[in-house]
Motif scaffolding. Structure first.
Motif, short mmCIF file in Angstrom:
data_model
loop_
_atom_site.label_atom_id
_atom_site.label_comp_id
_atom_site.label_asym_id
_atom_site.label_seq_id
_atom_site.Cartn_x
_atom_site.Cartn_y
_atom_site.Cartn_z
N PRO A 32 0.77 -1.36 -0.01
CA PRO A 32 0.11 0.10 0.21
C PRO A 32 0.91 1.10 -0.15
O PRO A 32 1.98 1.02 0.55
CB PRO A 32 -0.92 0.02 1.30
CG PRO A 32 -0.66 -1.29 1.79
CD PRO A 32 0.55 -2.05 1.19
N THR A 33 0.33 2.44 -0.58
CA THR A 33 1.15 3.62 -0.52
C THR A 33 1.58 4.09 0.83
O THR A 33 0.53 3.94 1.76
CB THR A 33 0.31 4.53 -1.21
OG1 THR A 33 -0.29 4.20 -2.54
CG2 THR A 33 0.97 5.81 -1.34
N GLY A 34 2.69 4.43 1.18
CA GLY A 34 3.15 4.83 2.41
C GLY A 34 3.28 3.83 3.46
O GLY A 34 3.25 4.12 4.82
N LYS A 41 4.52 -7.79 -0.81
CA LYS A 41 4.50 -9.00 -1.38
C LYS A 41 5.32 -8.90 -2.89
O LYS A 41 4.78 -7.96 -3.42
CB LYS A 41 2.95 -9.61 -1.70
CG LYS A 41 2.84 -10.88 -2.41
CD LYS A 41 1.50 -11.30 -2.15
CE LYS A 41 1.25 -12.59 -3.02
NZ LYS A 41 2.23 -13.81 -2.55
N GLN A 42 6.25 -9.74 -3.00
CA GLN A 42 7.22 -9.74 -4.23
C GLN A 42 6.03 -10.17 -5.36
O GLN A 42 5.46 -10.87 -5.54
CB GLN A 42 8.21 -10.76 -4.06
CG GLN A 42 9.11 -10.51 -5.17
CD GLN A 42 10.27 -11.42 -5.25
OE1 GLN A 42 10.14 -12.52 -4.58
NE2 GLN A 42 11.34 -11.27 -5.80
N ARG A 71 -6.30 -6.63 -3.74
CA ARG A 71 -7.79 -6.34 -3.22
C ARG A 71 -7.96 -5.98 -1.75
O ARG A 71 -8.46 -5.08 -1.30
CB ARG A 71 -8.69 -7.43 -3.37
CG ARG A 71 -9.29 -7.38 -4.84
CD ARG A 71 -10.41 -8.49 -5.23
NE ARG A 71 -10.73 -8.33 -6.49
CZ ARG A 71 -10.49 -9.46 -7.34
NH1 ARG A 71 -9.92 -10.51 -7.11
NH2 ARG A 71 -11.07 -9.22 -8.60
N ARG A 72 -7.03 -6.64 -1.10
CA ARG A 72 -7.01 -6.58 0.79
C ARG A 72 -5.99 -5.20 1.11
O ARG A 72 -6.30 -4.61 1.80
CB ARG A 72 -6.50 -7.93 1.33
CG ARG A 72 -7.58 -8.86 1.41
CD ARG A 72 -6.99 -9.89 2.24
NE ARG A 72 -5.98 -10.80 1.55
CZ ARG A 72 -4.61 -10.53 1.79
NH1 ARG A 72 -4.35 -10.14 3.02
NH2 ARG A 72 -3.54 -11.34 1.16
N LYS A 73 -4.96 -5.11 0.35
CA LYS A 73 -3.91 -4.19 0.65
C LYS A 73 -3.87 -2.80 -0.01
O LYS A 73 -3.37 -2.12 0.58
CB LYS A 73 -2.62 -4.74 0.78
CG LYS A 73 -2.50 -6.13 1.62
CD LYS A 73 -2.40 -5.90 3.11
CE LYS A 73 -2.16 -7.07 3.85
NZ LYS A 73 -2.11 -6.98 5.27
#
Length: 84
Positions: A32-34, A41-42, A71-73
């Protein structure tokens, strides 16, 4: 010009027909951003590069686990409505 998708073999930025495909492995991971270093996750991307202008697109290879991670992160960007 194309719709901008380099996977079609033509650059939507400059109109060039010299598009090349490679593979990019995200060393830092997709997060996620920041988010700092947690939650990464690679990811492996198909990389498309226009040899005329340098425009580049990355397309992540989605399997069920990567799709779930996205979708989750990550932050969802809703489709733009309107003419602007």
């Amino acid at each position: 010009m194309t719709n901008g998708d380099l996977r079609r073999g033509r650059c939507g930025v400059c109109g060039g027909g010299e598009v090349y495909r490679g593979e990019y492995v995200a060393q830092g991971g997709l997060r996620p951003t920041g988010a700092g270093t947690f939650g990464a996750k690679q990811a492996v991307f198909d990389a498309f590069v226009c040899a005329v202008c340098g425009h580049t697109q990355l397309h992540v290879r989605l399997d069920a686990r990567m799709s779930s991670h996205v979708r989750r992160k990550l932050t969802w960007v809703p489709p733009h409505q309107g003419n602007t």
